[in-house]
Design a protein around this motif. Structure first.
Motif, PDB file in Angstrom:
ATOM      1  N   ASP A  44     -19.393  10.569   3.045  1.00 47.95           N
ATOM      2  CA  ASP A  44     -18.308  10.578   2.060  1.00 47.95           C
ATOM      3  C   ASP A  44     -17.114  11.389   2.563  1.00 47.95           C
ATOM      4  O   ASP A  44     -15.961  11.050   2.284  1.00 47.95           O
ATOM      5  N   THR A  45     -17.403  12.458   3.297  1.00 47.38           N
ATOM      6  CA  THR A  45     -16.319  13.291   3.833  1.00 47.38           C
ATOM      7  C   THR A  45     -15.460  12.498   4.804  1.00 47.38           C
ATOM      8  O   THR A  45     -14.222  12.568   4.772  1.00 47.38           O
ATOM      9  N   TYR A  46     -16.105  11.738   5.664  1.00 42.99           N
ATOM     10  CA  TYR A  46     -15.355  10.910   6.612  1.00 42.99           C
ATOM     11  C   TYR A  46     -14.499   9.882   5.876  1.00 42.99           C
ATOM     12  O   TYR A  46     -13.308   9.704   6.179  1.00 42.99           O
ATOM     13  N   ASN A  47     -15.108   9.215   4.902  1.00 38.52           N
ATOM     14  CA  ASN A  47     -14.371   8.193   4.151  1.00 38.52           C
ATOM     15  C   ASN A  47     -13.215   8.792   3.360  1.00 38.52           C
ATOM     16  O   ASN A  47     -12.125   8.214   3.289  1.00 38.52           O
ATOM     17  N   MET A  48     -13.451   9.955   2.746  1.00 42.11           N
ATOM     18  CA  MET A  48     -12.396  10.580   1.955  1.00 42.11           C
ATOM     19  C   MET A  48     -11.261  11.063   2.847  1.00 42.11           C
ATOM     20  O   MET A  48     -10.082  10.902   2.522  1.00 42.11           O
ATOM     21  N   ALA A  49     -11.607  11.657   3.969  1.00 44.41           N
ATOM     22  CA  ALA A  49     -10.575  12.205   4.865  1.00 44.41           C
ATOM     23  C   ALA A  49      -9.662  11.099   5.388  1.00 44.41           C
ATOM     24  O   ALA A  49      -8.431  11.245   5.413  1.00 44.41           O
ATOM     25  N   THR A  50     -10.259  10.007   5.815  1.00 44.52           N
ATOM     26  CA  THR A  50      -9.442   8.908   6.341  1.00 44.52           C
ATOM     27  C   THR A  50      -8.794   8.107   5.216  1.00 44.52           C
ATOM     28  O   THR A  50      -7.649   7.663   5.328  1.00 44.52           O
ATOM     29  N   GLY A  51      -9.529   7.937   4.108  1.00 39.05           N
ATOM     30  CA  GLY A  51      -9.025   7.112   3.009  1.00 39.05           C
ATOM     31  C   GLY A  51      -7.860   7.740   2.282  1.00 39.05           C
ATOM     32  O   GLY A  51      -6.828   7.097   2.046  1.00 39.05           O
ATOM     33  N   ILE A  52      -7.986   9.021   1.932  1.00 41.15           N
ATOM     34  CA  ILE A  52      -6.909   9.670   1.180  1.00 41.15           C
ATOM     35  C   ILE A  52      -5.652   9.784   2.016  1.00 41.15           C
ATOM     36  O   ILE A  52      -4.537   9.601   1.516  1.00 41.15           O
ATOM     37  N   LEU A  53      -5.805  10.062   3.320  1.00 43.94           N
ATOM     38  CA  LEU A  53      -4.628  10.141   4.182  1.00 43.94           C
ATOM     39  C   LEU A  53      -3.906   8.802   4.229  1.00 43.94           C
ATOM     40  O   LEU A  53      -2.678   8.727   4.066  1.00 43.94           O
ATOM     41  N   GLY A  54      -4.670   7.717   4.435  1.00 48.23           N
ATOM     42  CA  GLY A  54      -4.050   6.393   4.475  1.00 48.23           C
ATOM     43  C   GLY A  54      -3.446   6.001   3.147  1.00 48.23           C
ATOM     44  O   GLY A  54      -2.354   5.409   3.094  1.00 48.23           O
ATOM     45  N   ASP A  55      -4.148   6.337   2.046  1.00 45.99           N
ATOM     46  CA  ASP A  55      -3.630   6.007   0.712  1.00 45.99           C
ATOM     47  C   ASP A  55      -2.323   6.740   0.440  1.00 45.99           C
ATOM     48  O   ASP A  55      -1.382   6.169  -0.130  1.00 45.99           O
ATOM     49  N   THR A  56      -2.264   7.997   0.844  1.00 42.68           N
ATOM     50  CA  THR A  56      -1.043   8.784   0.606  1.00 42.68           C
ATOM     51  C   THR A  56       0.131   8.222   1.395  1.00 42.68           C
ATOM     52  O   THR A  56       1.251   8.076   0.876  1.00 42.68           O
ATOM     53  N   LEU A  57      -0.113   7.886   2.664  1.00 39.10           N
ATOM     54  CA  LEU A  57       0.973   7.358   3.505  1.00 39.10           C
ATOM     55  C   LEU A  57       1.442   5.988   3.011  1.00 39.10           C
ATOM     56  O   LEU A  57       2.581   5.596   3.272  1.00 39.10           O
ATOM     57  N   SER A  58       0.560   5.257   2.289  1.00 36.93           N
ATOM     58  CA  SER A  58       0.965   3.951   1.769  1.00 36.93           C
ATOM     59  C   SER A  58       2.136   4.061   0.803  1.00 36.93           C
ATOM     60  O   SER A  58       2.907   3.103   0.632  1.00 36.93           O
ATOM     61  N   PHE A  59       2.281   5.213   0.185  1.00 36.63           N
ATOM     62  CA  PHE A  59       3.343   5.370  -0.801  1.00 36.63           C
ATOM     63  C   PHE A  59       4.725   5.531  -0.163  1.00 36.63           C
ATOM     64  O   PHE A  59       5.727   5.539  -0.882  1.00 36.63           O
ATOM     65  N   ILE A  60       4.769   5.645   1.171  1.00 41.99           N
ATOM     66  CA  ILE A  60       6.077   5.678   1.836  1.00 41.99           C
ATOM     67  C   ILE A  60       6.828   4.372   1.586  1.00 41.99           C
ATOM     68  O   ILE A  60       8.066   4.329   1.633  1.00 41.99           O
ATOM     69  N   ARG A  61       6.101   3.293   1.274  1.00 41.97           N
ATOM     70  CA  ARG A  61       6.742   2.006   1.018  1.00 41.97           C
ATOM     71  C   ARG A  61       7.693   2.087  -0.171  1.00 41.97           C
ATOM     72  O   ARG A  61       8.635   1.310  -0.267  1.00 41.97           O
ATOM     73  N   LEU A  62       7.435   3.017  -1.106  1.00 39.34           N
ATOM     74  CA  LEU A  62       8.365   3.188  -2.225  1.00 39.34           C
ATOM     75  C   LEU A  62       9.746   3.606  -1.720  1.00 39.34           C
ATOM     76  O   LEU A  62      10.776   3.133  -2.211  1.00 39.34           O
ATOM     77  N   TYR A  63       9.739   4.479  -0.746  1.00 40.27           N
ATOM     78  CA  TYR A  63      11.009   4.922  -0.146  1.00 40.27           C
ATOM     79  C   TYR A  63      11.592   3.830   0.735  1.00 40.27           C
ATOM     80  O   TYR A  63      12.796   3.535   0.667  1.00 40.27           O
ATOM     81  N   ALA A  64      10.729   3.179   1.543  1.00 36.10           N
ATOM     82  CA  ALA A  64      11.213   2.190   2.509  1.00 36.10           C
ATOM     83  C   ALA A  64      11.826   0.983   1.818  1.00 36.10           C
ATOM     84  O   ALA A  64      12.892   0.497   2.223  1.00 36.10           O
ATOM     85  N   LEU A  65      11.179   0.471   0.783  1.00 39.89           N
ATOM     86  CA  LEU A  65      11.696  -0.708   0.089  1.00 39.89           C
ATOM     87  C   LEU A  65      13.005  -0.395  -0.628  1.00 39.89           C
ATOM     88  O   LEU A  65      13.944  -1.191  -0.625  1.00 39.89           O
ATOM     89  N   GLY A  66      13.071   0.769  -1.269  1.00 44.17           N
ATOM     90  CA  GLY A  66      14.318   1.160  -1.923  1.00 44.17           C
ATOM     91  C   GLY A  66      15.443   1.324  -0.926  1.00 44.17           C
ATOM     92  O   GLY A  66      16.584   0.897  -1.178  1.00 44.17           O
ATOM     93  N   LEU A  67      15.129   1.914   0.225  1.00 38.67           N
ATOM     94  CA  LEU A  67      16.138   2.105   1.265  1.00 38.67           C
ATOM     95  C   LEU A  67      16.593   0.759   1.825  1.00 38.67           C
ATOM     96  O   LEU A  67      17.804   0.524   2.013  1.00 38.67           O
ATOM     97  N   ALA A  68      15.637  -0.155   2.060  1.00 40.32           N
ATOM     98  CA  ALA A  68      15.989  -1.463   2.627  1.00 40.32           C
ATOM     99  C   ALA A  68      16.862  -2.254   1.667  1.00 40.32           C
ATOM    100  O   ALA A  68      17.862  -2.862   2.066  1.00 40.32           O
TER     101      ALA A  68
END
Length: 615
Positions: free
Chosen positions: A508-532
Motif C-alpha cells: 500500500d505504501t508503494y501504491n500510495m507514494a506513486t499514486g498520490i504524486l501522480g494524482d496531484t500532478l494531474s491537477f496541473i491541467r487546470l492551469y495548463a488548459l486555462g493558460l492555453a
C-alpha cells in the motif's frame, strides 16, 4: 444523499397481473422486476391459507363499534366469546354469519314496518274462525274512498287509519253470499309483535357475532404475523419451484422497490387491491435501485454522478462534494470571464428555445457564472489581460491572481493546491464512508493513511504560514507517523497475521507514494488548459488588431477585426468548453473517486410509470 428504499414482494395469479401493472403505472413510484413460477398443489394450498389470513386481517381492521348503540352489549358479548383455534377461519365464518344475520334483520324490520298498521293479532284464532265457517277479510282503501255507511251494512272493524289510508277487516258467514264494493288485500301471515320478537332474537345474535369479531380484533397482529409467515414460505417455495405446467396455470412473482416516504400510500393501495405482498426495509444485499436526494445546487450535478455510476445502497452519494469541485475545475479550465457570460446567454437560449435541453440550462448557467467570477480572478476577459487595461479599477486588480510563488506561476501553484485539497477531502470521505459500512475496527488502515496524508498536509500548511515552529511540527509529525504506521502496517486487517499485514502495508505504501504524486500532478491541467485557452484568445485578438491596423479603409478595418474576433473566440469557446468539461470529469472520475473509495456500481431508480412498458 441516497434515499432509503422499501422492498416489496408480490405474488399474483396470471389473470391479476395486467390490472396490477396498470395500477403500478398510475402510482409511478415502484421500480419492478418480474419472474414466473408454476402453480402446483403445494403453492396453491399455501396461497389459499395466505388468502384467508389476508382477508381476515382486512375484516378485523374495519371492525369499529364505537358508534354502535349496542356498544356495551357488544363488549359484554366479547368477554364471553370463544375465538377457537384458527383465528382467521373463525374471523371469516363470523363475518359471514354476521352478514347473513344483518340481512335477515333488515328483512324483518321491513316486514314489521309493513305489519305495524295491522297491530297485534292471533293468527291461530283467525284460523279457528275459518274452521267454524267464518272468514276474516282485510282491506286497505284511501280515506276518500272509505264510506261510513259500511260500518252499518257489514260486520266491519277499523284497525288503523291515517291521513291517507283506512285499514279495516270484515267478518262474514261462509254459508251466505258475500260481496263488498272494494277488493280485499292480502292478509298478513304474522303479527307485528311476533315479527318484532323474531327481529330481537336476530339482533341478539348479531350482538354476539360483533362481540366475537371485537375479541378477534385483539388478535389481529397474530393473524398478520401468520400471513407474513405464509407469504414468506410461499416466496421461498416459489424460489425453488421448477417444472412445466399449463401457460394459464402460472404465478407472476414481482420484486419492487419504492422510497420509504411512499410506504403508507402504497400499502393502502395494495391492501385495497387485495393482492399478496410483503414489505420490508431494503438492505444492501437486496441491491435496491438508487434514487438521490440533494439540494437544488447539487441536483444539477447528479447527471455527472450517473455518468460514472450510481452509488451502492449503503455507499455515500458523492454529488454534494462533486458539484462544487467540478464547478471550480470547469471554471479554472475555461478561465475567461467573457466566456462565462457567453455560457449564461447559451443557458437562457436553451431554457426558452430548446425544450429538449431545458433541463441542462441550470447547469450551463451555473458553470457560466462560476467561469465569470474565476475569469475575473484570473484576470482574463475574451483573451484580454485585465491587469493591463487602464480603465479597470485598482481595487478590482488587487483581487486578481498574478505573480509567482516560490518561482512558479501563482496559477500553477493554485492548481496544485486545489488538487491536494481535493485528494485530502476524498481521503476523509473514504475513511468516513468505510467506517459507516464496515465498522471502525475494519478500517484502521484507511484511517492510518488519512491521518498521515491529511494530517501531514495540514501540519505543513500551518508550519509554512509561520503559525507553528519547525521543531514542534517535526515532533507532531513523528507522533502522527507512529500512530498512522500502527494502523497501516499492523492493524490494516485485525483478523490477519501481523506479518501479512506488514507485507500488505508495504505494498500500500508503494501504491500510495506513486499514486498520490501522480494524482496531484494531474491537477496541473487546470492551469495548463486555462493558460492555453487564454493564449489562444489573446492570439485571435492580436490577429484582429493586426488586420484592423493594416487595413486603410475606414470601417472595413473594424469589420475585419469583428469578424476575426467573433469567429476566433467562437472556435476557442467550443474548444475550451470541451476541454473544460472532459478534463474536470477525468479529475473527478479518476483522482477524486479513486482516493475516495467510491465504487459507483449501483443501478439507477427506474419506476414503472405511464407510457413505460413493463419488461
Amino acid at each position: 444523499m441516497v434515499i432509503e428504499m422499501t422492498k416489496y414482494s408480490f405474488i399474483l395469479l396470471e389473470e391479476e397481473t395486467e390490472g396490477f401493472l396498470q395500477k403500478l403505472q398510475e402510482l409511478g413510484v415502484v421500480d419492478i422486476t418480474r419472474s414466473r413460477k408454476p402453480v402446483d398443489a403445494g403453492s396453491s394450498a399455501m396461497m389459499e391459507k395466505a388468502a384467508s389470513r389476508k382477508k381476515a386481517v382486512g375484516i378485523l381492521n374495519k371492525v369499529d363499534y364505537t358508534e354502535d348503540p349496542d356498544l356495551q352489549a357488544i363488549k359484554e358479548a366479547a368477554e364471553k366469546a370463544a375465538t377457537g383455534t384458527d383465528l382467521s377461519v373463525t374471523t371469516l365464518q363470523t363475518s359471514s354469519r354476521l352478514a347473513e344475520q344483518e340481512e335477515k334483520l333488515a328483512v324483518l324490520r321491513k316486514k314489521a314496518k309493513d305489519l305495524l298498521p295491522w297491530g297485534k293479532f292471533d293468527k291461530a284464532a283467525l284460523d279457528g274462525l275459518a274452521s267454524i265457517g267464518y272468514t276474516v277479510r282485510f282491506y286497505t282503501v284511501s280515506r276518500k274512498s272509505f264510506r261510513e255507511e259500511w260500518r252499518n251494512e257489514y260486520a266491519l272493524q277499523v284497525v288503523s287509519e291515517d291521513s291517507n289510508y283506512v285499514r279495516f277487516v270484515t267478518i262474514a258467514d261462509n254459508s251466505s253470499e258475500y260481496g263488498f264494493p272494494v277488493n280485499e288485500c292480502a292478509a298478513p301471515d304474522e303479527s307485528y309483535e311476533d315479527v318484532l320478537a323474531e327481529a330481537e332474537t336476530v339482533k341478539q345474535e348479531i350482538i354476539r357475532q360483533k362481540g366475537l369479531l371485537l375479541k378477534l380484533k385483539g388478535h389481529v397482529d397474530e393473524i398478520r404475523n401468520e400471513y407474513t409467515k405464509e407469504i414468506t414460505a410461499l416466496d421461498l417455495y416459489l424460489a425453488g419451484a421448477t417444472g412445466e405446467t399449463a401457460a394459464e396455470n402460472r404465478l407472476n412473482v414481482f420484486v419492487g422497490f419504492a422510497p420509504v416516504t411512499c410506504d403508507a400510500a402504497l400499502k393502502k393501495e395494495f391492501d385495497e387491491m387485495g393482492i399478496f405482498y410483503l414489505s420490508e426495509k431494503a438492505t444492501e444485499e437486496d441491491n435496491p435501485p438508487i434514487k438521490l436526494k440533494n439540494n437544488r445546487f447539487a441536483r444539477m450535478f447528479e447527471v455527472l454522478t450517473g455518468m460514472y455510476g450510481m452509488p451502492e445502497y449503503r455507499e455515500y452519494d458523492p454529488t454534494p462534494v462533486l458539484g462544487p469541485f467540478f464547478l471550480l475545475f470547469f471554471a479554472l479550465c475555461l478561465g475567461d470571464a467573457g466566456y462565462g457570460i457567453v455560457l449564461v446567454a447559451i443557458s437562457l437560449f436553451l431554457k426558452k428555445k430548446v425544450p429538449g435541453m431545458a433541463s441542462l440550462a441550470p447547469l450551463v448557467m451555473t458553470l457560466g457564472i462560476g467561469s465569470f467570477f474565476i475569469g475575473i480572478f484570473m484576470g482574463t476577459f475574451f483573451g484580454f489581460n485585465l491587469l493591463e487595461l487602464s480603465f479597470i479599477p485598482d481595487w478590482l486588480k488587487k483581487c486578481m491572481l498574478s505573480g509567482e510563488v516560490a518561482g512558479f506561476p501563482a496559477a500553477m501553484v493554485l492548481a496544485i493546491g486545489i488538487g491536494i485539497f481535493n485528494i485530502c477531502v476524498a481521503m476523509v470521505m473514504k475513511a468516513m464512508c468505510y467506517t459507516h459500512r464496515f465498522g471502525f475496527k475494519n478500517t484502521l488502515g484507511t484511517w492510518g493513511w488519512t491521518l498521515l496524508v491529511v494530517g501531514g498536509v495540514i501540519l505543513g500548511g500551518v508550519t509554512l504560514l509561520g503559525l507553528l515552529q519547525f521543531e514542534a511540527a517535526k515532533w507532531i509529525f513523528i507522533v502522527l507517523a507512529i500512530i498512522s504506521g500502527i494502523g497501516i502496517y499492523l492493524l490494516n486487517d485485525i483478523k490477519r497475521n501481523p506479518l501479512v499485514n506488514i507485507g500488505a502495508g508495504l505494498w500500500d505504501t508503494y501504491n500510495m507514494a506513486t499514486g498520490i504524486l501522480g494524482d496531484t500532478l494531474s491537477f496541473i491541467r487546470l492551469y495548463a488548459l486555462g493558460l492555453a485557452g487564454g493564449m489562444l484568445g489573446s492570439t485571435f485578438n492580436m490577429l484582429g488588431g493586426m488586420l484592423m491596423d493594416g487595413c486603410p479603409i475606414p470601417g472595413l478595418n473594424w469589420l475585419l477585426f469583428a469578424l476575426i474576433f467573433v469567429i476566433g473566440h467562437a472556435l476557442n469557446i467550443a474548444l475550451s468548453c470541451l476541454g473544460a468539461f472532459v478534463h474536470p470529469l477525468r479529475l473527478t472520475f479518476v483522482e477524486f473517486f479513486k482516493n475516495s473509495g467510491y465504487e459507483g456500481s449501483g443501478k439507477p431508480y427506474n419506476p414503472l410509470t405511464p407510457g413505460k412498458e413493463e419488461l
